[in-house]
Design a protein around this motif. Structure first.
Motif, PDB file in Angstrom:
ATOM      1  N   THR A 102      32.538  55.033  31.689  1.00  0.00           N
ATOM      2  CA  THR A 102      33.375  54.348  33.075  1.00  0.00           C
ATOM      3  C   THR A 102      35.155  54.455  31.855  1.00  0.00           C
ATOM      4  N   ALA A 103      35.344  54.533  30.931  1.00  0.00           N
ATOM      5  CA  ALA A 103      36.790  54.810  31.036  1.00  0.00           C
ATOM      6  C   ALA A 103      37.428  55.885  31.103  1.00  0.00           C
ATOM      7  N   ALA A 104      36.515  57.248  31.012  1.00  0.00           N
ATOM      8  CA  ALA A 104      36.266  59.050  31.990  1.00  0.00           C
ATOM      9  C   ALA A 104      37.001  58.442  33.082  1.00  0.00           C
ATOM     10  N   ARG A 105      35.833  57.775  33.575  1.00  0.00           N
ATOM     11  CA  ARG A 105      35.678  57.658  35.726  1.00  0.00           C
ATOM     12  C   ARG A 105      37.493  56.784  36.001  1.00  0.00           C
ATOM     13  N   LEU A 106      38.469  56.238  35.165  1.00  0.00           N
ATOM     14  CA  LEU A 106      38.729  55.544  35.088  1.00  0.00           C
ATOM     15  C   LEU A 106      40.382  56.482  35.162  1.00  0.00           C
ATOM     16  N   ARG A 107      40.125  57.311  33.695  1.00  0.00           N
ATOM     17  CA  ARG A 107      40.850  58.198  33.574  1.00  0.00           C
ATOM     18  C   ARG A 107      40.994  58.797  34.695  1.00  0.00           C
ATOM     19  N   SER A 108      40.049  59.921  35.422  1.00  0.00           N
ATOM     20  CA  SER A 108      40.083  60.371  36.120  1.00  0.00           C
ATOM     21  C   SER A 108      40.359  60.066  37.133  1.00  0.00           C
ATOM     22  N   PHE A 109      40.478  58.982  37.870  1.00  0.00           N
ATOM     23  CA  PHE A 109      40.706  58.222  38.898  1.00  0.00           C
ATOM     24  C   PHE A 109      42.050  58.346  39.257  1.00  0.00           C
ATOM     25  N   TYR A 110      42.810  58.218  38.096  1.00  0.00           N
ATOM     26  CA  TYR A 110      44.133  57.693  37.966  1.00  0.00           C
ATOM     27  C   TYR A 110      44.680  58.791  37.401  1.00  0.00           C
ATOM     28  N   GLN A 111      44.166  60.175  37.002  1.00  0.00           N
ATOM     29  CA  GLN A 111      44.805  61.522  36.835  1.00  0.00           C
ATOM     30  C   GLN A 111      44.210  62.249  38.310  1.00  0.00           C
TER      31      GLN A 111
ATOM     32  N   ALA B  22      29.458  60.504  42.833  1.00  0.00           N
ATOM     33  CA  ALA B  22      27.882  58.922  42.852  1.00  0.00           C
ATOM     34  C   ALA B  22      28.465  58.660  41.583  1.00  0.00           C
ATOM     35  N   PRO B  23      29.015  58.348  40.721  1.00  0.00           N
ATOM     36  CA  PRO B  23      29.070  56.955  39.441  1.00  0.00           C
ATOM     37  C   PRO B  23      30.236  56.052  40.285  1.00  0.00           C
ATOM     38  N   PHE B  24      31.596  56.539  40.521  1.00  0.00           N
ATOM     39  CA  PHE B  24      32.491  55.959  41.339  1.00  0.00           C
ATOM     40  C   PHE B  24      32.416  54.910  42.824  1.00  0.00           C
ATOM     41  N   VAL B  25      31.200  55.135  42.955  1.00  0.00           N
ATOM     42  CA  VAL B  25      30.968  53.701  43.820  1.00  0.00           C
ATOM     43  C   VAL B  25      29.181  53.205  42.948  1.00  0.00           C
ATOM     44  N   VAL B  26      29.921  52.397  42.931  1.00  0.00           N
ATOM     45  CA  VAL B  26      29.398  51.099  41.980  1.00  0.00           C
ATOM     46  C   VAL B  26      29.555  49.144  43.560  1.00  0.00           C
ATOM     47  N   THR B  27      28.060  49.380  43.695  1.00  0.00           N
ATOM     48  CA  THR B  27      27.879  48.639  44.793  1.00  0.00           C
ATOM     49  C   THR B  27      27.855  46.956  43.943  1.00  0.00           C
ATOM     50  N   LYS B  28      27.962  45.281  44.882  1.00  0.00           N
ATOM     51  CA  LYS B  28      28.305  44.634  44.525  1.00  0.00           C
ATOM     52  C   LYS B  28      27.078  44.674  43.422  1.00  0.00           C
ATOM     53  N   GLU B  29      26.233  44.494  44.043  1.00  0.00           N
ATOM     54  CA  GLU B  29      24.527  44.332  43.084  1.00  0.00           C
ATOM     55  C   GLU B  29      25.101  44.440  42.231  1.00  0.00           C
ATOM     56  N   GLN B  30      25.334  45.952  42.190  1.00  0.00           N
ATOM     57  CA  GLN B  30      25.011  46.856  40.918  1.00  0.00           C
ATOM     58  C   GLN B  30      26.831  46.368  40.147  1.00  0.00           C
ATOM     59  N   ARG B  31      27.090  45.626  40.414  1.00  0.00           N
ATOM     60  CA  ARG B  31      28.733  45.002  39.764  1.00  0.00           C
ATOM     61  C   ARG B  31      28.506  43.880  38.629  1.00  0.00           C
TER      62      ARG B  31
ATOM     63  N   LEU C 265      39.565  63.433  47.151  1.00  0.00           N
ATOM     64  CA  LEU C 265      38.734  63.195  46.662  1.00  0.00           C
ATOM     65  C   LEU C 265      38.253  64.629  45.783  1.00  0.00           C
ATOM     66  N   ARG C 266      38.631  65.086  46.881  1.00  0.00           N
ATOM     67  CA  ARG C 266      38.929  67.157  46.492  1.00  0.00           C
ATOM     68  C   ARG C 266      40.048  67.393  45.028  1.00  0.00           C
ATOM     69  N   ASP C 267      40.803  66.320  44.586  1.00  0.00           N
ATOM     70  CA  ASP C 267      41.889  65.858  43.988  1.00  0.00           C
ATOM     71  C   ASP C 267      41.012  65.491  43.045  1.00  0.00           C
ATOM     72  N   LEU C 268      40.494  64.417  42.726  1.00  0.00           N
ATOM     73  CA  LEU C 268      39.122  63.507  42.057  1.00  0.00           C
ATOM     74  C   LEU C 268      38.183  64.032  41.522  1.00  0.00           C
ATOM     75  N   LEU C 269      37.318  65.467  42.229  1.00  0.00           N
ATOM     76  CA  LEU C 269      37.027  66.122  41.910  1.00  0.00           C
ATOM     77  C   LEU C 269      37.110  67.313  40.899  1.00  0.00           C
ATOM     78  N   ASP C 270      38.019  67.293  41.231  1.00  0.00           N
ATOM     79  CA  ASP C 270      39.136  68.700  40.059  1.00  0.00           C
ATOM     80  C   ASP C 270      39.271  67.919  38.818  1.00  0.00           C
ATOM     81  N   GLN C 271      39.267  66.649  38.722  1.00  0.00           N
ATOM     82  CA  GLN C 271      40.326  66.125  37.606  1.00  0.00           C
ATOM     83  C   GLN C 271      38.480  65.473  36.960  1.00  0.00           C
ATOM     84  N   VAL C 272      37.651  65.709  37.549  1.00  0.00           N
ATOM     85  CA  VAL C 272      36.725  65.168  36.657  1.00  0.00           C
ATOM     86  C   VAL C 272      36.151  66.356  36.070  1.00  0.00           C
ATOM     87  N   ARG C 273      36.414  67.299  37.178  1.00  0.00           N
ATOM     88  CA  ARG C 273      35.572  69.182  36.826  1.00  0.00           C
ATOM     89  C   ARG C 273      36.614  69.722  35.327  1.00  0.00           C
TER      90      ARG C 273
END
Length: 147
Positions: free
Chosen positions: A56-65, A34-43, A8-16
């Motif tokens: 969403t594309a930026a979150r996906l890129r941050s996750f894999y980076q 918080a935007p990385f958490v999407v409940t089934k109802e929200q989905r 999660l620290r690495d993910l935050l580093d990528q987002v920042r």
């Protein structure tokens, strides 16, 4: 659990890291994740027959980076991430270490990208890092060959 917190620290580093103007400095770590958490109802409410939005594309890129960065920290092998997405939310992500492919995931319906909780987010990231690290350990000569 510390490994999960490390991811999660690495993910935050990528987002920042993507915030070149300091706009995210006013947000807490939990607000940024918080935007990385999407409940089934929200989905269920997110349409898949529309174009992929930039956030969403930026979150996906941050996750894999973050996966690539955590793998690099764990192994010392330089990693590279390639993310190819079309506007409809389909694509592929590949992470290389040297000439070794350490992760290759097909992506679909990424408009609905997210996890049910922070714990699932951390667990998925750590599982990907662990798998990539094992491949690098097994094939270290190829992973460290950058020719």
């Amino acid at each position: 659990m510390s490994e999960a917190k490390d991811f999660l620290r690495d993910l935050l580093d990528q987002v920042r890291a993507g915030d070149s103007y300091g706009q995210l400095d006013r947000f807490t770590d939990s607000q940024l994740l918080a935007p990385f958490v999407v409940t089934k109802e929200q989905r269920r409410t997110i349409a898949t027959n529309c174009d992929l939005d930039i956030a969403t594309a930026a979150r996906l890129r941050s996750f894999y980076q973050a996966v690539a960065a955590a793998t690099e920290k764990a192994t010392g092998a330089f990693t590279t991430t390639i993310l190819d997405l079309n506007s409809e939310g389909f694509g592929r992500v590949i992470i290389f270490a040297g000439r070794l492919v350490v992760l290759d995931n097909a992506l679909r319906d990424v408009q609905r990208f997210g996890f049910n909780s922070f714990e699932e987010l951390a667990a998925r990231g750590e599982a990907l890092v662990s798998g990539a690290s094992k491949l690098i350990e097994r094939w270290s000569e190829v992973a460290r060959d950058d020719s």
